[in-house]
Design a protein around this motif. Structure first.
Motif, mmCIF file in Angstrom:
data_model
loop_
_atom_site.group_PDB
_atom_site.id
_atom_site.type_symbol
_atom_site.label_atom_id
_atom_site.label_comp_id
_atom_site.label_asym_id
_atom_site.label_seq_id
_atom_site.Cartn_x
_atom_site.Cartn_y
_atom_site.Cartn_z
ATOM 1 N N HIS A 158 0.843 -1.191 0.000
ATOM 2 C CA HIS A 158 0.000 0.000 0.000
ATOM 3 C C HIS A 158 0.882 1.246 0.000
ATOM 4 O O HIS A 158 1.858 1.328 0.762
ATOM 5 C CB HIS A 158 -0.874 0.044 1.251
ATOM 6 N N GLU A 159 0.537 2.204 -0.815
ATOM 7 C CA GLU A 159 1.186 3.517 -0.796
ATOM 8 C C GLU A 159 0.207 4.498 -0.161
ATOM 9 O O GLU A 159 -0.900 4.681 -0.657
ATOM 10 C CB GLU A 159 1.556 3.957 -2.210
ATOM 11 N N VAL A 160 0.618 5.134 0.935
ATOM 12 C CA VAL A 160 -0.290 5.956 1.737
ATOM 13 C C VAL A 160 0.211 7.395 1.766
ATOM 14 O O VAL A 160 1.287 7.671 2.318
ATOM 15 C CB VAL A 160 -0.382 5.409 3.176
ATOM 16 N N PRO A 161 -0.520 8.349 1.205
ATOM 17 C CA PRO A 161 -0.124 9.755 1.326
ATOM 18 C C PRO A 161 -0.209 10.207 2.786
ATOM 19 O O PRO A 161 -1.134 9.816 3.517
ATOM 20 C CB PRO A 161 -1.167 10.487 0.473
ATOM 21 N N VAL A 162 0.752 10.994 3.211
ATOM 22 C CA VAL A 162 0.742 11.533 4.572
ATOM 23 C C VAL A 162 0.981 13.037 4.532
ATOM 24 O O VAL A 162 1.640 13.559 3.627
ATOM 25 C CB VAL A 162 1.801 10.856 5.472
ATOM 26 N N ARG A 163 0.429 13.701 5.539
ATOM 27 C CA ARG A 163 0.591 15.145 5.687
ATOM 28 C C ARG A 163 0.977 15.460 7.127
ATOM 29 O O ARG A 163 0.769 14.642 8.030
ATOM 30 C CB ARG A 163 -0.700 15.875 5.323
ATOM 31 N N ARG A 238 -4.222 7.772 11.253
ATOM 32 C CA ARG A 238 -5.125 8.810 11.731
ATOM 33 C C ARG A 238 -4.754 10.128 11.059
ATOM 34 O O ARG A 238 -3.717 10.732 11.364
ATOM 35 C CB ARG A 238 -5.036 8.963 13.248
ATOM 36 N N GLU A 239 -5.596 10.553 10.158
ATOM 37 C CA GLU A 239 -5.325 11.802 9.459
ATOM 38 C C GLU A 239 -5.619 12.993 10.367
ATOM 39 O O GLU A 239 -6.624 13.014 11.083
ATOM 40 C CB GLU A 239 -6.168 11.884 8.192
ATOM 41 N N ALA A 240 -4.733 13.977 10.339
ATOM 42 C CA ALA A 240 -4.906 15.256 11.053
ATOM 43 C C ALA A 240 -5.062 15.077 12.557
ATOM 44 O O ALA A 240 -5.634 15.942 13.221
ATOM 45 C CB ALA A 240 -6.099 16.017 10.482
ATOM 46 N N PRO A 250 -4.271 16.248 27.977
ATOM 47 C CA PRO A 250 -3.605 15.585 26.844
ATOM 48 C C PRO A 250 -4.578 14.733 26.058
ATOM 49 O O PRO A 250 -5.511 14.158 26.618
ATOM 50 C CB PRO A 250 -2.539 14.722 27.532
ATOM 51 N N ARG A 251 -4.358 14.639 24.746
ATOM 52 C CA ARG A 251 -5.215 13.851 23.867
ATOM 53 C C ARG A 251 -4.402 12.744 23.218
ATOM 54 O O ARG A 251 -3.355 13.007 22.617
ATOM 55 C CB ARG A 251 -5.837 14.745 22.785
ATOM 56 N N GLU A 252 -4.902 11.518 23.318
ATOM 57 C CA GLU A 252 -4.199 10.375 22.744
ATOM 58 C C GLU A 252 -4.181 10.485 21.228
ATOM 59 O O GLU A 252 -5.201 10.744 20.594
ATOM 60 C CB GLU A 252 -4.857 9.071 23.175
ATOM 61 N N LEU A 253 -3.007 10.285 20.651
ATOM 62 C CA LEU A 253 -2.827 10.439 19.211
ATOM 63 C C LEU A 253 -2.922 9.132 18.447
ATOM 64 O O LEU A 253 -3.049 9.145 17.216
ATOM 65 C CB LEU A 253 -1.454 11.070 18.927
ATOM 66 N N LEU A 254 -2.867 8.001 19.138
ATOM 67 C CA LEU A 254 -2.733 6.708 18.474
ATOM 68 C C LEU A 254 -3.965 5.844 18.712
ATOM 69 O O LEU A 254 -4.693 6.035 19.689
ATOM 70 C CB LEU A 254 -1.487 5.988 19.005
#
Length: 348
Positions: A158-163, A238-240, A250-254
């Motif tokens: 899979h090729e996944v665009p990331v920002r 998880r985008e954005a 704090p907010r969990e990112l994962l």
């Protein structure tokens, strides 16, 4: 913090964030608050405190103060986490990290290397490669590795665009490669285990270095050759995630599947954010603010600062117009789950 040369290019983005002297073109990583040595090259990788002593030795000398009694009762003096900055000046080779079960069986280590990425910067069109789109047979994979058929390996993935602001969880066993132009904060299990599926064109000898001393016939047993369905791929990415609104908790990112391995939390104060007690690595990505304790001590902080937080410091607060990430080891109750169970939940 510890930086040293690697087989791939990068490092300019780390210099922009952290400052300091110019880096060589092969200084694409900085290991933060690390008690984990580089594989086969100790003491490289071990972080020093401001007085020059090693963090590893300080933790071993007073593990309860650094890690807390609950963590110490479950893990001993092991911090259980490794944090890095990684600037991919070129695409990394396709590789894979072993699971805990594989590491226990073949490497005499309780940790594998599940990892996660917090994307700090990404050039337009930047991508990462994650998992196979369709099943890949054992003989086919062995042939691709022997032939060093990079084009076919990437074609199968899979090729996944990331920002900037995205996060990605990479379970142990999943083939992956970070594309050029991606600068990220990586949180991972505390090992330096990698199995190379590709090395042609990079400054290393995969025949000698790519199989953890096991030989490829055994090392390829660590690779998840099954397909990664799109819904499971989406659950890993998880985008954005970093672009959440300011908040004082704090907010969990994962995703939840990361919980048996580590935690990564966004801290972006609305007024004054609370950082609970416990061993952690705090990385300031932008802005300026103050970090303080309940006892009245304060420290000015700014983008590029990295601090290792001992449990004994107690709950902390952070204010100002800052964006930070707090990386922590797994909570003991979550760490009871095995990597096999997590892989099954993600990949079955």
């Amino acid at each position: 913090m510890e930086a040293f040369e690697h087989f791939y290019r990068g490092g300019a983005a780390i210099s922009r964030l952290r400052g300091g002297p110019a880096r060589g073109e092969r200084s694409p990583e900085e290991w933060l608050a690390s008690v984990t040595p580089r594989s086969g090259a100790a003491p490289l990788g071990l972080s020093a405190l401001p007085d020059g002593s090693l963090l590893r030795d300080a933790v071993a000398a007073d593990p309860v103060a650094w890690l807390g009694p609950t963590h110490y009762a479950r893990f001993g003096s092991d911090t259980g986490v490794l944090v890095k900055l990684l600037d991919a000046g070129e695409r990394l080779p396709v590789h894979v990290h072993p699971s805990r079960d594989f590491a226990r069986s073949h490497l005499s280590c309780p940790y594998g290397k599940t990892e996660a990425w917090v994307v700090i910067e990404a050039e337009p069109g930047a991508v990462v490669h994650l998992g196979f789109r369709d099943p890949v047979g054992r003989a086919e994979l062995a042939e691709l590795v022997e032939r060093q058929d990079s084009d076919r390996l990437l074609e199968l993935m899979h090729e996944v665009p990331v920002r900037a602001g995205d996060t990605v969880l990479v379970p142990a066993g999943l083939p992956h490669a970070i594309g050029a132009g991606v600068f990220l904060l990586e949180v991972q299990e505390p090992t330096d285990f990698s199995i190379l599926l590709e090395w042609d064109g990079f400054a290393l000898d995969g025949h000698a270095e790519g199989h953890l001393g096991l030989g490829f016939d055994r090392a390829l047993d660590a690779v998840d050759r099954g397909p990664l369905p799109h819904d499971q791929l989406k659950a890993l990415h998880r985008e954005a995630a970093m672009r959440a609104e300011a908040a004082d908790q704090p907010r969990e990112l994962l995703p939840e599947a990361a919980a048996p391995y580590f935690r990564a939390e966004l801290v972006r104060p609305a007024t004054r954010a609370t950082i609970p007690s416990g061993f952690a690595v705090l990385t300031l990505l932008e802005g300026q603010g103050r970090l303080g304790t309940s006892h009245g001590a304060e420290l000015a902080v700014a983008g590029g600062d990295v601090l290792v937080l001992p449990h004994a410091a107690g709950p902390l607060w952070l204010d100002g117009d800052v964006v930070a990430v707090v990386c922590r080891p797994a909570e003991p109750q979550h760490a009871e789950r095995t990597s096999t169970a997590v892989s099954a939940s993600l990949m079955s």
